[in-house]
Design a protein around this motif. Structure first.
Motif, PDB file in Angstrom:
ATOM      1  N   GLY A  74       0.800  -1.221   0.000  1.00 52.83           N
ATOM      2  CA  GLY A  74       0.000   0.000   0.000  1.00 52.83           C
ATOM      3  C   GLY A  74       0.829   1.265   0.000  1.00 52.83           C
ATOM      4  N   ARG A  75       2.043   1.194   0.515  1.00 47.93           N
ATOM      5  CA  ARG A  75       2.888   2.385   0.570  1.00 47.93           C
ATOM      6  C   ARG A  75       3.245   2.882  -0.827  1.00 47.93           C
ATOM      7  N   PHE A  76       3.487   1.967  -1.747  1.00 47.21           N
ATOM      8  CA  PHE A  76       3.872   2.379  -3.092  1.00 47.21           C
ATOM      9  C   PHE A  76       2.750   3.162  -3.757  1.00 47.21           C
ATOM     10  N   ALA A  77       1.525   2.678  -3.618  1.00 50.69           N
ATOM     11  CA  ALA A  77       0.391   3.399  -4.196  1.00 50.69           C
ATOM     12  C   ALA A  77       0.264   4.794  -3.580  1.00 50.69           C
ATOM     13  N   ARG A  78       0.511   4.897  -2.273  1.00 47.46           N
ATOM     14  CA  ARG A  78       0.453   6.191  -1.596  1.00 47.46           C
ATOM     15  C   ARG A  78       1.527   7.131  -2.123  1.00 47.46           C
ATOM     16  N   TRP A  79       2.737   6.634  -2.278  1.00 47.75           N
ATOM     17  CA  TRP A  79       3.827   7.461  -2.795  1.00 47.75           C
ATOM     18  C   TRP A  79       3.543   7.902  -4.230  1.00 47.75           C
ATOM     19  N   LEU A  81       0.615   8.321  -5.576  1.00 46.85           N
ATOM     20  CA  LEU A  81      -0.438   9.335  -5.515  1.00 46.85           C
ATOM     21  C   LEU A  81       0.120  10.676  -5.055  1.00 46.85           C
ATOM     22  N   ASN A  82       1.011  10.653  -4.062  1.00 47.73           N
ATOM     23  CA  ASN A  82       1.621  11.891  -3.575  1.00 47.73           C
ATOM     24  C   ASN A  82       2.391  12.596  -4.689  1.00 47.73           C
ATOM     25  N   SER A  83       3.204  11.853  -5.422  1.00 50.50           N
ATOM     26  CA  SER A  83       3.986  12.449  -6.500  1.00 50.50           C
ATOM     27  C   SER A  83       3.084  13.008  -7.594  1.00 50.50           C
ATOM     28  N   THR A  84       2.031  12.265  -7.933  1.00 49.77           N
ATOM     29  CA  THR A  84       1.106  12.727  -8.966  1.00 49.77           C
ATOM     30  C   THR A  84       0.410  14.010  -8.544  1.00 49.77           C
ATOM     31  N   LEU A  85      -0.062  14.044  -7.304  1.00 51.56           N
ATOM     32  CA  LEU A  85      -0.761  15.224  -6.793  1.00 51.56           C
ATOM     33  C   LEU A  85       0.155  16.436  -6.750  1.00 51.56           C
ATOM     34  N   ILE A  86       1.337  16.261  -6.186  1.00 54.53           N
ATOM     35  CA  ILE A  86       2.262  17.380  -6.024  1.00 54.53           C
ATOM     36  C   ILE A  86       2.742  17.890  -7.377  1.00 54.53           C
ATOM     37  N   PRO A 228       6.269   8.848   6.590  1.00 56.39           N
ATOM     38  CA  PRO A 228       6.308   8.008   5.380  1.00 56.39           C
ATOM     39  C   PRO A 228       5.071   8.138   4.497  1.00 56.39           C
ATOM     40  N   SER A 229       3.931   8.500   5.085  1.00 55.20           N
ATOM     41  CA  SER A 229       2.719   8.626   4.281  1.00 55.20           C
ATOM     42  C   SER A 229       2.753   9.848   3.371  1.00 55.20           C
ATOM     43  N   LEU A 230       3.702  10.770   3.601  1.00 53.93           N
ATOM     44  CA  LEU A 230       3.833  11.968   2.776  1.00 53.93           C
ATOM     45  C   LEU A 230       4.998  11.873   1.808  1.00 53.93           C
ATOM     46  N   TYR A 231       5.704  10.758   1.815  1.00 58.00           N
ATOM     47  CA  TYR A 231       6.834  10.613   0.905  1.00 58.00           C
ATOM     48  C   TYR A 231       6.376  10.703  -0.544  1.00 58.00           C
ATOM     49  N   THR A 232       7.190  11.353  -1.360  1.00 65.32           N
ATOM     50  CA  THR A 232       6.990  11.264  -2.800  1.00 65.32           C
ATOM     51  C   THR A 232       7.643   9.975  -3.296  1.00 65.32           C
ATOM     52  N   LEU A 233       7.423   9.666  -4.543  1.00 67.22           N
ATOM     53  CA  LEU A 233       7.899   8.389  -5.079  1.00 67.22           C
ATOM     54  C   LEU A 233       9.423   8.245  -5.005  1.00 67.22           C
TER      55      LEU A 233
END
Length: 284
Positions: A74-79, A81-86, A228-233
């Motif tokens: 799940g962490r990879f999907a979160r990262w 998403l963070n990179s895409t959003l930012i 870690p939940s805010l990490y970019t890819l």
């Protein structure tokens, strides 16, 4: 008698001078050197743990198990998403504010206009590493550590974007703008409806450069985030690589997944990238 095709072939090959052939050969070999590590990365991502050190470019037994394992984390999907959003939000901000500032500097006359432009350009000479400390102090004082805003704020407006867009706005005929004013449009509407559509190539190039730059950004997001939940890819992959230091197939799989969006953007918008680089140099 020679046919038209033979004469055409002779004309083509007759123009190939030795120097040009050498240059093309060097470019071809250089391209192979540049692409080979990328091909090995994708190749390794399709190998099992027992075949990682097999140097064959085409895996003997290709498998997608590595992709399933990485994507199930799940962490990879979160990262991702963070990179895409930012990257998307920063790109939209740059397109809006950089073009607005550039239009003002190109089409309005006011005291200190050239001084302001030179001050903006002078920031391009400051290395990013020297700006990290004031950025971090500002983010810490304003409570932006471990926030999306803290990651994004340094890139919301860029000096390069202002410079690029100003060079293109300089080529927009003032007669078009005067006609719009006579029709009753305000200055914001003139910029939005008249000037921007005339500099679409520059907007496209700026969007691509900005998105790719923020997608691959590592140094600043690493410093400003500890959650870690805010990490970019890129930051997440670096921590993932530390955890999976022996499982190279998983590391290569994560790197391949992070590379796919940039490859897709380059393939679809290659002509805009080349045009933006060429025109930025010519108009500079």
């Amino acid at each position: 008698m020679s046919t038209h095709s033979e004469r055409g072939a002779f004309a083509v090959y007759g123009n190939l001078r030795p120097g040009r052939i050498v240059a093309w050969t060097i470019l071809f070999l250089g391209g192979i050197v540049m692409v080979t590590p990328l091909l090995f990365m994708f190749s390794t991502s399709l190998k099992s743990a027992g075949h990682v050190y097999d140097l064959r470019l085409i895996p003997e037994q290709p498998t997608l198990a590595n992709y399933v394992k990485v994507l199930s984390d799940g962490r990879f999907a979160r990262w991702f998403l963070n990179s895409t959003l930012i990257a998307t939000l920063v790109t939209l901000s740059c397109l809006f504010f950089d073009s607005l500032v550039a239009y003002t500097l190109a089409k309005f006359t006011f005291p200190g206009r050239r001084l302001v432009f030179l001050a903006i350009l002078s920031t391009l000479m400051i290395p990013t590493e020297m700006l990290v400390i004031p950025w971090y102090l500002m983010a810490s004082k304003l409570g932006w550590i471990d926030t999306y805003w803290g990651i994004m704020f340094p890139g919301l407006v860029t000096a390069f974007g202002v410079f690029l867009m100003r060079q293109f706005f300089e080529t927009v005929p003032n007669d078009f703008l005067e006609a719009a004013r006579i029709d009753g449009l305000n200055e914001f509407a003139i910029w939005w409806k008249v000037a921007l559509p005339l500099v679409t190539p520059a907007l496209s190039a700026l969007a691509i450069f900005t998105f790719l730059g923020n997608w691959t950004a590592f140094f600043w997001p690493l410093i400003v985030t500890t959650d870690p939940s805010l990490y970019t890819l890129p930051v997440g992959l670096s921590s993932f690589a530390v955890e999976q230091s022996i499982q190279w197939e998983l590391i290569m799989t994560g790197a391949a997944l992070a590379t796919l969006p940039t490859l897709a953007i380059f393939l679809f918008f290659q002509r805009y990238i080349v045009r933006g680089v060429m025109l930025a140099g010519v108009k500079g």
